[in-house]
Every structure is written in structure tokens, then in C-alpha cells.
Design a protein around this motif. Structure first.
Motif, mmCIF file in Angstrom:
data_model
loop_
_atom_site.group_PDB
_atom_site.id
_atom_site.type_symbol
_atom_site.label_atom_id
_atom_site.label_comp_id
_atom_site.label_asym_id
_atom_site.label_seq_id
_atom_site.Cartn_x
_atom_site.Cartn_y
_atom_site.Cartn_z
ATOM 1 N N TYR A 40 71.133 81.717 -13.884
ATOM 2 C CA TYR A 40 70.663 81.860 -15.271
ATOM 3 C C TYR A 40 70.376 80.494 -15.894
ATOM 4 N N THR A 41 71.183 79.497 -15.504
ATOM 5 C CA THR A 41 70.918 78.145 -16.029
ATOM 6 C C THR A 41 69.509 77.702 -15.623
ATOM 7 N N GLN A 42 69.194 77.932 -14.353
ATOM 8 C CA GLN A 42 67.876 77.527 -13.852
ATOM 9 C C GLN A 42 66.754 78.300 -14.570
ATOM 10 N N LEU A 43 67.018 79.589 -14.782
ATOM 11 C CA LEU A 43 66.015 80.426 -15.445
ATOM 12 C C LEU A 43 65.754 79.925 -16.880
ATOM 13 N N TYR A 44 66.822 79.678 -17.622
ATOM 14 C CA TYR A 44 66.651 79.210 -19.003
ATOM 15 C C TYR A 44 66.015 77.818 -19.030
ATOM 16 N N GLU A 45 66.344 76.988 -18.047
ATOM 17 C CA GLU A 45 65.700 75.665 -17.994
ATOM 18 C C GLU A 45 64.198 75.809 -17.745
ATOM 19 N N SER A 46 63.857 76.809 -16.942
ATOM 20 C CA SER A 46 62.431 76.989 -16.643
ATOM 21 C C SER A 46 61.655 77.396 -17.903
ATOM 22 N N PHE A 47 62.312 78.103 -18.832
ATOM 23 C CA PHE A 47 61.634 78.409 -20.105
ATOM 24 C C PHE A 47 61.312 77.113 -20.839
ATOM 25 N N ASP A 48 62.303 76.228 -20.865
ATOM 26 C CA ASP A 48 62.108 74.975 -21.605
ATOM 27 C C ASP A 48 61.067 74.079 -20.945
ATOM 28 N N ASN A 49 60.927 74.230 -19.629
ATOM 29 C CA ASN A 49 59.992 73.361 -18.907
ATOM 30 C C ASN A 49 58.627 73.998 -18.685
ATOM 31 N N ALA A 50 58.396 75.149 -19.322
ATOM 32 C CA ALA A 50 57.104 75.833 -19.113
ATOM 33 C C ALA A 50 55.964 74.904 -19.505
ATOM 34 N N PRO A 51 54.949 74.781 -18.663
ATOM 35 C CA PRO A 51 53.864 73.837 -18.964
ATOM 36 C C PRO A 51 53.003 74.317 -20.129
ATOM 37 N N GLN A 52 52.461 73.341 -20.853
ATOM 38 C CA GLN A 52 51.512 73.687 -21.904
ATOM 39 C C GLN A 52 50.194 74.074 -21.261
ATOM 40 N N VAL A 53 49.592 75.128 -21.739
ATOM 41 C CA VAL A 53 48.234 75.438 -21.294
ATOM 42 C C VAL A 53 47.297 75.175 -22.464
ATOM 43 N N GLU A 54 46.153 74.610 -22.166
ATOM 44 C CA GLU A 54 45.241 74.190 -23.233
ATOM 45 C C GLU A 54 43.873 74.833 -23.059
ATOM 46 N N PRO A 55 43.262 75.257 -24.152
ATOM 47 C CA PRO A 55 41.892 75.771 -24.051
ATOM 48 C C PRO A 55 40.915 74.624 -23.804
ATOM 49 N N SER A 56 39.717 74.962 -23.361
ATOM 50 C CA SER A 56 38.711 73.915 -23.141
ATOM 51 C C SER A 56 38.150 73.450 -24.489
ATOM 52 N N ALA A 57 37.385 72.356 -24.442
ATOM 53 C CA ALA A 57 36.800 71.804 -25.673
ATOM 54 C C ALA A 57 35.766 72.765 -26.277
ATOM 55 N N LYS A 58 35.253 73.675 -25.442
ATOM 56 C CA LYS A 58 34.241 74.615 -25.959
ATOM 57 C C LYS A 58 34.789 75.464 -27.095
ATOM 58 N N LEU A 59 36.074 75.798 -26.993
ATOM 59 C CA LEU A 59 36.666 76.654 -28.019
ATOM 60 C C LEU A 59 36.567 75.993 -29.388
ATOM 61 N N GLN A 60 36.803 74.678 -29.437
ATOM 62 C CA GLN A 60 36.722 73.952 -30.710
ATOM 63 C C GLN A 60 35.311 74.047 -31.293
ATOM 64 N N SER A 61 34.299 73.828 -30.435
ATOM 65 C CA SER A 61 32.932 73.838 -30.983
ATOM 66 C C SER A 61 32.527 75.255 -31.391
ATOM 67 N N ARG A 62 33.020 76.252 -30.643
ATOM 68 C CA ARG A 62 32.711 77.641 -31.035
ATOM 69 C C ARG A 62 33.356 77.959 -32.386
ATOM 70 N N PHE A 63 34.583 77.496 -32.562
ATOM 71 C CA PHE A 63 35.263 77.741 -33.839
ATOM 72 C C PHE A 63 34.525 77.034 -34.978
ATOM 73 N N ASP A 64 34.113 75.782 -34.733
ATOM 74 C CA ASP A 64 33.380 75.041 -35.777
ATOM 75 C C ASP A 64 32.135 75.813 -36.212
ATOM 76 N N ASP A 65 31.433 76.409 -35.234
ATOM 77 C CA ASP A 65 30.232 77.192 -35.558
ATOM 78 C C ASP A 65 30.592 78.412 -36.412
ATOM 79 N N VAL A 66 31.649 79.119 -35.983
ATOM 80 C CA VAL A 66 32.067 80.323 -36.714
ATOM 81 C C VAL A 66 32.431 79.964 -38.154
ATOM 82 N N LEU A 67 33.158 78.872 -38.299
ATOM 83 C CA LEU A 67 33.604 78.463 -39.642
ATOM 84 C C LEU A 67 32.407 78.038 -40.497
ATOM 85 N N ALA A 68 31.497 77.282 -39.888
ATOM 86 C CA ALA A 68 30.319 76.831 -40.639
ATOM 87 C C ALA A 68 29.512 78.031 -41.116
#
Lengths: 251, 179
Positions: A40-68
Motif C-alpha cells: 500500500y505504501t508503494q501504491l500511495y507513493e505512485s499516486f504522488d508520483n503520477a506524471p503530468q500529462v499536457e495537451p499540445s499547443a494546438k489546444l491553446q490556439s483553438r481556445f483563443d479562437d473560441v474566446l475571440a
């Protein structure tokens, strides 16, 4: 509660001090429990160490268009409402002015206590954020100035420079809206009138026209007249300029 | 720094540009929520955009006593369910974790750590959808149980029960896969 549930409760911070001592003793005495605790220690540590996933830069430009688009649509809808007749125009103008007044009063009262303490931090944050590559950060900088009770001349000048020079129309629009609080200052109105001649984005242009019209600044009449004759502008922008002239010259 | 709630109230009052700030703060967590559910980058980006479009459309429904984080994740959950119904996709897709989507800061992770991460997500994929969603929100996105309860429309106690149940099952899957 069995031992496995007690181990999970331990990681969930659900055990009191005595229960933790009991669990520690049991784990020390029992090899299977010790192994389970490790797992369980290992399991809970794995939650804390979960990698960040990031969207591509396209999402930002699509959002900018939607907002504009949303901002432009909002401006256009206001325009359609205004064109339905002079009475409605007058009523809408009164409603907008009352709304702005009430909004300002409400906002000012609510913000006063918080902002006094945070003023120095906000100035620092604003100056850092305004030079950021991200338009989001620059809008955040403008928002900070907008929510500051009594911004100094440096902050107002930054807003003016942002209105005039920022490459993002969303940021320029945010700056124009923030400058409305400072319309009583002559140099702010002069800069807004200058922007009338230079701004090309319809949403930003309409916001400038409406602010100068609400303030009935007669110095704006000449550039507004020029806008009504500019065939390269959208018709709804020319109409807005025309309405601005009516509003400024009406008693 | 302005709170999410205050910014969202400004957006609801018509200051649409300020939504950029919330997008900057939440594009990662919302994308991550979809991506960890679907393992599909394009779909996750589409759904993330869909969430922010819905915020623009329904901004007037935001109430000032609502946690913005709970509110946006509730929208994300509904978007996820709508997509599931429309496309009849199974939530458990057997797709490997894309290396390309791991943030740059994690590129230096050790091979063993990567294997552990892979194992964790394979085990999470084996959970029932509700348990999986509960764990992703509570343990990976680190949401408070009270906020998870608002997202899932249940009590905080129910969330605790789900977390306990999901973690027990997750451990079973995790160590079964490990051997």
C-alpha cells in the motif's frame, strides 16, 4: 474493520493515535501485514508520483479562437439590440451605465479590504506578468490592475501601452475595459481617442467607441466621424461610431 | 492572486477575456482527467475544448458559493458521459500510455519509475468506471472528497466508501499485473 481496511485508513488519515500505534505493532509482529503495508505504501507513493500529462499547443490556439469569437459575438449582439430604435438605444445606454455604476460600487466595496493589503504584491505581479509571452498571463496582469482600488500612474501607463501595442486583441480589449475606471483622467481619454485611429479589431474598437460615447467626450467626434466613413470597417462598427456621435451630441 | 471563484464570477458578469486565466489554470487538469480516462490525445483535447465552450455558454449558471474546481470537473464529467453515450466507446481502452504526452519534466524518470507508472494506469484501467473516476479525481487530481462529492452528485461519505473500495481493488490489479 479488518487489518487491510485499517492500513487504508492509515493512509487516508482516518486513524487516531492509539489505532496507529496498534497498527504499527501488528505490522511489526506479522510478516503478511508488513508485506501488505509495503504494497500500500508503494501504491500511495505512485499516486504522488503520477506524471503530468499536457495537451499540445494546438489546444491553446483553438481556445483563443473560441474566446475571440465569443467576445465578438457578444459585441455583435449588443449592436443588434442597439439598432432596434433610438428608444431602445437610450434605454440600453441607461441600463449599461446603471449596471456599470452598480457593478463598480459592488466590486469596489467587496474588494476594498482585500486589495489594500495586497496592493504591493499586485503591482509587482502586474509588472512581471505584462511582459510574459502568454496572452493569458498578460490578461491576468490587466485583471490585477482592474481589481486594484487605486492603481498608480505606472499601472495606468502599462494599461495604455497594452491597449496600444499588445499583439493579442483579447489582451487589448481587457486593457480598454480596465481603463474605463480612469476615464476622468484627460490623458487616458487622449490615448483612447488615439487608439480609435489605430485599432483595427472590431471588438476592441467598439469597446473604445462605447466608452468615449458614455463619457460624452467631444474630442472623439472627429475620429468617430472618420470611422463612419471608413469603408474598410465592418458596417456594425461604422454604425456604432454613428451611434457614438449621437450619444455624445445629445443633451 | 485572484481566486478561481472570483474570476469565474467576473466571466459570468460578461468579462469573457478573464476566462483565459481559468483556461491557463485548468487546461492541464481537465485534459489530464480526459486523457487518463481515454488514453487518446486528440479526443482529450476535443473534450477539453468542449468543456470551456460549455463554460462560455452556461457561464450565467455559475453561483458564487460554488467551488469552481468542483463545478468545472462536474462539467467535464458530463462531457465525458455524453461522449461515451454518443460514441459507445468503452472507457477501458487498451492503449499504451503515449510517451509523447508525458510532460518534459518527467522525461528523465527512471525506467523502473516508468514501468511503475505504466502498471498503475493499467491497473486503474481495470477498475469499474465509477471507481476509476473516483480515484482519478481524488488521488491523481488531488481533489478534496467534498469536491469529488459535488462532481459526482453524492455525499462525502459515499466518496470515502468508493475510495476505499477502489483502492482495495486497485491493489489487487496492481500486484496481479506485477507478477
Amino acid at each position: 474493520m479488518n487489518w487491510e481496511e485499517k492500513i487504508i485508513s492509515f493512509f487516508e488519515n482516518e486513524l487516531d493515535a492509539q489505532e496507529i500505534l496498534d497498527l504499527q505493532e501488528a505490522v511489526r509482529m506479522n510478516e503478511d501485514l508488513s508485506k501488505m503495508m509495503d504494497e500500500y505504501t508503494q501504491l500511495y507513493e505512485s499516486f504522488d508520483n503520477a506524471p503530468q500529462v499536457e495537451p499540445s499547443a494546438k489546444l491553446q490556439s483553438r481556445f483563443d479562437d473560441v474566446l475571440a469569437n465569443a467576445v465578438k459575438e457578444k459585441s455583435s449582439k449588443a449592436m443588434v439590440f442597439n439598432l432596434n430604435g433610438f428608444t431602445k438605444v437610450a434605454a440600453a445606454a441607461v441600463l449599461i451605465m446603471v449596471g456599470v455604476f452598480v457593478g463598480k460600487e459592488y466590486s469596489s466595496r467587496q474588494d476594498l479590504n482585500d486589495l489594500n493589503d495586497q496592493m504591493a504584491d499586485m503591482r509587482y505581479d502586474m509588472k512581471s506578468l505584462i511582459n510574459d509571452e502568454s496572452s493569458t498571463a498578460r490578461i491576468q496582469a490587466v485583471s490585477l490592475a482592474h481589481n486594484t482600488q487605486d492603481p498608480d500612474s505606472d499601472m495606468i501607463n502599462i494599461l495604455i501601452e497594452t491597449m496600444a501595442d499588445d499583439k493579442s486583441s483579447n489582451v487589448r480589449l481587457a486593457a480598454v475595459k480596465s481603463l474605463e475606471k480612469h476615464m476622468q483622467k484627460d490623458f487616458v481619454r487622449v490615448e483612447l481617442i488615439t487608439a480609435l485611429n489605430n485599432e483595427k479589431d472590431p471588438a476592441v474598437l467598439i469597446e473604445i467607441i462605447q466608452q468615449l460615447s458614455r463619457f460624452k467626450d467631444k474630442e472623439a467626434l472627429e475620429p468617430l466621424d472618420k470611422l463612419t466613413k471608413d469603408v474598410e470597417l465592418y458596417k456594425f462598427v461604422r454604425d456604432e461610431a454613428h451611434l457614438g456621435i449621437i450619444q455624445i451630441t445629445s443633451t | 492572486m485572484l481566486t478561481d471563484e472570483k474570476i469565474m464570477l467576473n466571466v459570468a458578469r460578461g468579462e469573457l477575456q478573464q476566462l483565459s486565466v481559468l483556461f491557463d489554470r485548468y487546461k492541464g487538469p481537465i485534459y489530464s482527467f480526459f486523457y487518463r480516462t481515454s488514453r487518446n490525445q486528440m479526443l482529450s483535447e476535443d473534450l477539453t475544448q468542449n468543456v470551456f465552450e460549455k463554460i462560455i455558454k452556461y457561464k450565467h449558471t455559475y453561483k458564487d458559493d460554488t467551488s469552481f474546481k468542483a463545478w468545472i470537473f462536474r462539467i467535464a464529467r458530463n462531457v465525458n458521459h455524453d461522449d461515451f453515450r454518443k460514441n459507445k466507446l468503452k472507457l477501458n481502452r487498451n492503449v499504451e500510455i503515449s510517451e509523447l504526452n508525458i510532460a518534459e519534466s518527467n522525461l528523465e524518470a527512471t525506467e523502473e519509475k516508468r514501468e511503475r507508472e505504466h502498471l498503475l494506469y493499467c491497473a486503474i484501467d481495470r477498475l469499474e468506471p465509477l471507481d476509476k473516476e473516483t480515484l482519478l479525481l481524488a488521488k491523481i487530481e488531488k481533489m478534496k472528497y467534498a469536491d469529488v462529492a459535488k462532481v459526482q452528485g453524492c455525499t462525502e461519505s459515499a466518496v470515502k466508501v468508493r475510495v476505499f473500495r477502489a483502492i482495495k481493488k486497485l491493489k489487487e490489479h496492481y500486484y496481479t499485473l506485477d507478477h
